[in-house]
Design a protein around this motif. Structure first.
Motif, PDB file in Angstrom:
ATOM      1  N   LEU A 408       0.839  -1.196   0.000  1.00  0.00           N
ATOM      2  CA  LEU A 408       0.000   0.000   0.000  1.00  0.00           C
ATOM      3  C   LEU A 408       0.876   1.248   0.000  1.00  0.00           C
ATOM      4  O   LEU A 408       1.784   1.382   0.813  1.00  0.00           O
ATOM      5  N   GLU A 415      -5.521   7.657   0.058  1.00  0.00           N
ATOM      6  CA  GLU A 415      -4.523   7.704  -1.007  1.00  0.00           C
ATOM      7  C   GLU A 415      -4.094   6.301  -1.420  1.00  0.00           C
ATOM      8  O   GLU A 415      -3.721   6.077  -2.575  1.00  0.00           O
ATOM      9  N   ALA A 416      -4.111   5.348  -0.488  1.00  0.00           N
ATOM     10  CA  ALA A 416      -3.764   3.968  -0.826  1.00  0.00           C
ATOM     11  C   ALA A 416      -4.783   3.383  -1.812  1.00  0.00           C
ATOM     12  O   ALA A 416      -4.438   2.565  -2.662  1.00  0.00           O
ATOM     13  N   ILE A 417      -6.042   3.818  -1.706  1.00  0.00           N
ATOM     14  CA  ILE A 417      -7.078   3.351  -2.628  1.00  0.00           C
ATOM     15  C   ILE A 417      -6.986   4.088  -3.955  1.00  0.00           C
ATOM     16  O   ILE A 417      -7.064   3.482  -5.027  1.00  0.00           O
ATOM     17  N   ASP A 418      -6.798   5.395  -3.902  1.00  0.00           N
ATOM     18  CA  ASP A 418      -6.732   6.209  -5.124  1.00  0.00           C
ATOM     19  C   ASP A 418      -5.515   7.126  -5.043  1.00  0.00           C
ATOM     20  O   ASP A 418      -5.608   8.265  -4.567  1.00  0.00           O
ATOM     21  N   PRO A 419      -4.334   6.648  -5.480  1.00  0.00           N
ATOM     22  CA  PRO A 419      -3.106   7.447  -5.374  1.00  0.00           C
ATOM     23  C   PRO A 419      -3.190   8.777  -6.100  1.00  0.00           C
ATOM     24  O   PRO A 419      -2.521   9.741  -5.726  1.00  0.00           O
ATOM     25  N   THR A 427     -13.214   7.118  -4.816  1.00  0.00           N
ATOM     26  CA  THR A 427     -12.589   6.371  -3.721  1.00  0.00           C
ATOM     27  C   THR A 427     -13.635   5.622  -2.916  1.00  0.00           C
ATOM     28  O   THR A 427     -13.479   4.434  -2.609  1.00  0.00           O
ATOM     29  N   TYR A 447     -11.038   7.763   6.024  1.00  0.00           N
ATOM     30  CA  TYR A 447     -10.160   7.690   4.859  1.00  0.00           C
ATOM     31  C   TYR A 447      -8.937   8.591   4.999  1.00  0.00           C
ATOM     32  O   TYR A 447      -7.998   8.486   4.208  1.00  0.00           O
ATOM     33  N   LEU A 464      -8.094  -3.307   0.540  1.00  0.00           N
ATOM     34  CA  LEU A 464      -7.604  -2.020   0.027  1.00  0.00           C
ATOM     35  C   LEU A 464      -6.925  -2.210  -1.327  1.00  0.00           C
ATOM     36  O   LEU A 464      -7.058  -1.370  -2.226  1.00  0.00           O
ATOM     37  N   GLY A 465      -6.184  -3.314  -1.461  1.00  0.00           N
ATOM     38  CA  GLY A 465      -5.551  -3.600  -2.747  1.00  0.00           C
ATOM     39  C   GLY A 465      -6.587  -3.816  -3.843  1.00  0.00           C
ATOM     40  O   GLY A 465      -6.422  -3.345  -4.980  1.00  0.00           O
ATOM     41  N   ARG A 468      -8.042  -0.445  -4.811  1.00  0.00           N
ATOM     42  CA  ARG A 468      -7.132   0.321  -5.670  1.00  0.00           C
ATOM     43  C   ARG A 468      -7.250  -0.129  -7.127  1.00  0.00           C
ATOM     44  O   ARG A 468      -7.181   0.679  -8.056  1.00  0.00           O
TER      45      ARG A 468
END
Length: 550
Positions: A408, A415-419, A427, A447, A464-465, A468
């Motif tokens: 992550l 941000e880990a979901i939507d950099p 998100t 979040y 979470l991965g 993303r």
């Protein structure tokens, strides 16, 4: 490729400033003995010495100012060059992808980007300093020749011995510096590997053995360090012996010339100072040591710069359902065949499970499908366009990947979901679809919770991965990405995948028969080959297929 000269020249405006200050310092060093010699003669004569002492004081002040500017310019030059070099190294590491960095250990790469880049950045200032250090001895030789040719002859013979000492030192130090840096990189690689598996090491009770494995290279590092210091000590001792010999030779000849009335007392004083400058060449061992370390750092950096970035095309993907085609795809690594002549034409918009025993090539298959690695032969196409011809932006927006142990990235959970932080709505939608919202909403700051401080299980990290990867528009590649989920959550996510309202192609590497059963098609891999492709219910009658799931 990167060279010593390229790194050295990157100092830009700082190097000329360092060079000018070095020349000013050399000029002051050369002028001061003559001025002081004139002062001695004036004092002996009893008149006119005040102006010479004033000039000497001014020269000393100029030398101090030049040294201060030189120290600042040198530090600034190294800092800028280090930043530039690290930027290039990181860019090559990241753009090289999994294939480009496969030959490097993680810890070794970190050492090259951090410590070795700083060593390499010394190239410019060290080279300029080394060149500038030649000026005082050469100037001393010329000025001694002006005072008396015999003084120059005595000086020249001694300086040749000092140069020989320095040449030997530089030649030996270069190889030892490289060996030292390589050993540091290997230690860092072992430490990084151990930190990754620290829970397993602790649970297995192998802490002491692991400690011994990492620190087992310390004797080698120690040997390289000892050799370096021995070379330095030997060269320093030789220079310490040769230096006084130069001074004694010049003073002996100067004394005879003074008695003969060929030179004055002030000129003898100046000659002795020039002899000290010549003997001071031995102090160059420190500068040459920096040059050797810089050369080793450049060499190790060049190996990283040599990583070829993943080449992307310029084509966009046409409208399509996400049809995936494997045309004669084979993957060979280190002489091992990982995939063997795979030919598949997979319909778009369906769920495809990839199953097989350990070592069957499932992860390689997924990586090739997502273009995380390229096949050795053959090609993979998405909706009729070879993946290698698709632009980077189009490919990564069309293909999403999730893994068994996702890394992550980002400051916060969001941000880990939507950099790229496209939108909070996106998100939230991705988190809800993959059932990550359930636990993220319970975090202290939701979040906006710091990713480092967010307590997460393996299954929550996997969610979470998945979140993303979820916004991908054409193809989802999940490499055992639900293995850590509990049965209920895994069933929910599998239902979400199989009933995907976006009608994307879902390629799922799995070890679970329930997941395979919910897929439209199953690709059964064995030893890198496609053994069968059919619905799970049809394959279940084969006992070998059932054995895949234990």
């Amino acid at each position: 490729m990167i060279t010593f000269g390229e790194v050295a020249k990157h100092g830009r405006g700082w190097l000329p400033l360092i060079g000018v200050n070095a020349l000013i310092g050399s000029a002051v060093t050369l002028a001061l003995p003559t001025i002081l010699g004139r002062s001695v003669d004036a004092i002996v004569a009893g008149t006119g010495y005040t102006r010479w002492l004033v000039v000497a004081a001014a020269l000393i002040g100029l030398g101090i100012a030049a040294s201060i500017v030189d120290a600042f310019a040198g530090a600034a030059c190294v800092a800028e060059t280090t930043a530039w070099l690290r930027h290039r190294l990181v860019r090559h590491v990241v753009r090289g992808g999994p294939g480009g960095t496969r030959d490097f250990e993680t810890g070794d790469l970190v050492t090259r980007v951090s410590a070795n880049a700083t060593d390499a950045a010394q190239a410019g200032p060290a080279a300029v300093t080394a060149i500038a250090a030649i000026a005082p001895p050469l100037g001393s030789l010329v000025l001694l020749a002006v005072i008396d040719p015999w003084l120059a002859a005595a000086f020249f013979g001694g300086v040749l011995l000092v140069v020989l000492v320095l040449w030997t030192f530089a030649k030996r130090t270069a190889d030892v510096s490289l060996a030292y840096q390589e050993t540091q990189g290997r230690i860092a690689a072992l430490l990084s590997e151990s930190l990754t598996g620290i829970r397993t090491i602790t649970a297995a009770g192998t802490t002491e053995r692991e400690e011994g494995r990492i620190l087992g290279l310390l004797p080698e590092l120690h040997r390289n360090g000892v050799v370096t210091w021995r070379i330095l000590a030997r060269s320093g001792a030789q220079a310490a012996v040769v230096g006084p010999l130069v001074l004694v030779a010049v003073l002996a000849v100067g004394g005879l010339q003074l008695v003969a009335g060929n030179i004055t007392a002030g000129e003898l004083f100046a000659a002795s100072q020039y002899a000290v400058l010549g003997a001071g060449l031995g102090n160059l061992t420190g500068v040459l040591g920096e040059l050797a370390r810089a050369k080793a750092g450049v060499q190790r950096s060049a190996e990283v710069i040599a990583i070829e970035p993943v080449a992307h095309g310029t084509l966009a993907l046409p409208a399509g359902p996400g049809q995936l085609t494997f045309d004669g795809v084979s993957v060979v690594a280190d002489g091992n065949v990982l995939l063997d002549n795979v030919n598949l034409d997979l319909p778009g918009g369906i769920t495809i499970a990839v199953v097989g025993p350990s070592g069957a090539g499932k992860s390689v298959f997924a990586a090739v499908a997502a273009r995380l690695r390229d096949p050795s032969t053959g090609q993979v196409s998405l909706d009729g366009v070879p993946l290698q011809a698709v632009s980077r932006r189009a490919l990564r927006s069309a293909v999403g990947c999730a893994f068994e142990r996702p890394q992550l990235v980002g400051r916060t959970v969001g941000e880990a979901i939507d950099p790229h932080a496209v939108s909070p709505v996106r998100t939230l939608a991705a988190a809800r679809a993959t059932h990550a919202h359930d636990f993220v909403s319970r975090l202290p700051d939701g979040y906006f919770t710091s990713l480092r401080k967010a307590p997460m299980s393996g299954g929550e990290r996997q969610r979470l991965g998945l979140a993303r990867a979820w916004p991908a528009g054409r193809l989802l590649v999940l490499d055992d990405a639900t293995s850590s989920l509990d049965t209920a959550t895994e069933r929910q996510i599998s239902r979400t995948l199989t009933e995907d309202r976006h009608h994307r192609t879902r390629l799922i590497v799995t070890h679970r028969p329930a997941t395979a059963a919910r897929a439209d098609l199953v690709i059964w891999l064995d030893h890198g080959q496609v053994r069968a492709i059919a619905p799970h219910a049809d394959l279940w009658h084969d006992t070998s297929y059932r054995a895949v799931f234990g």
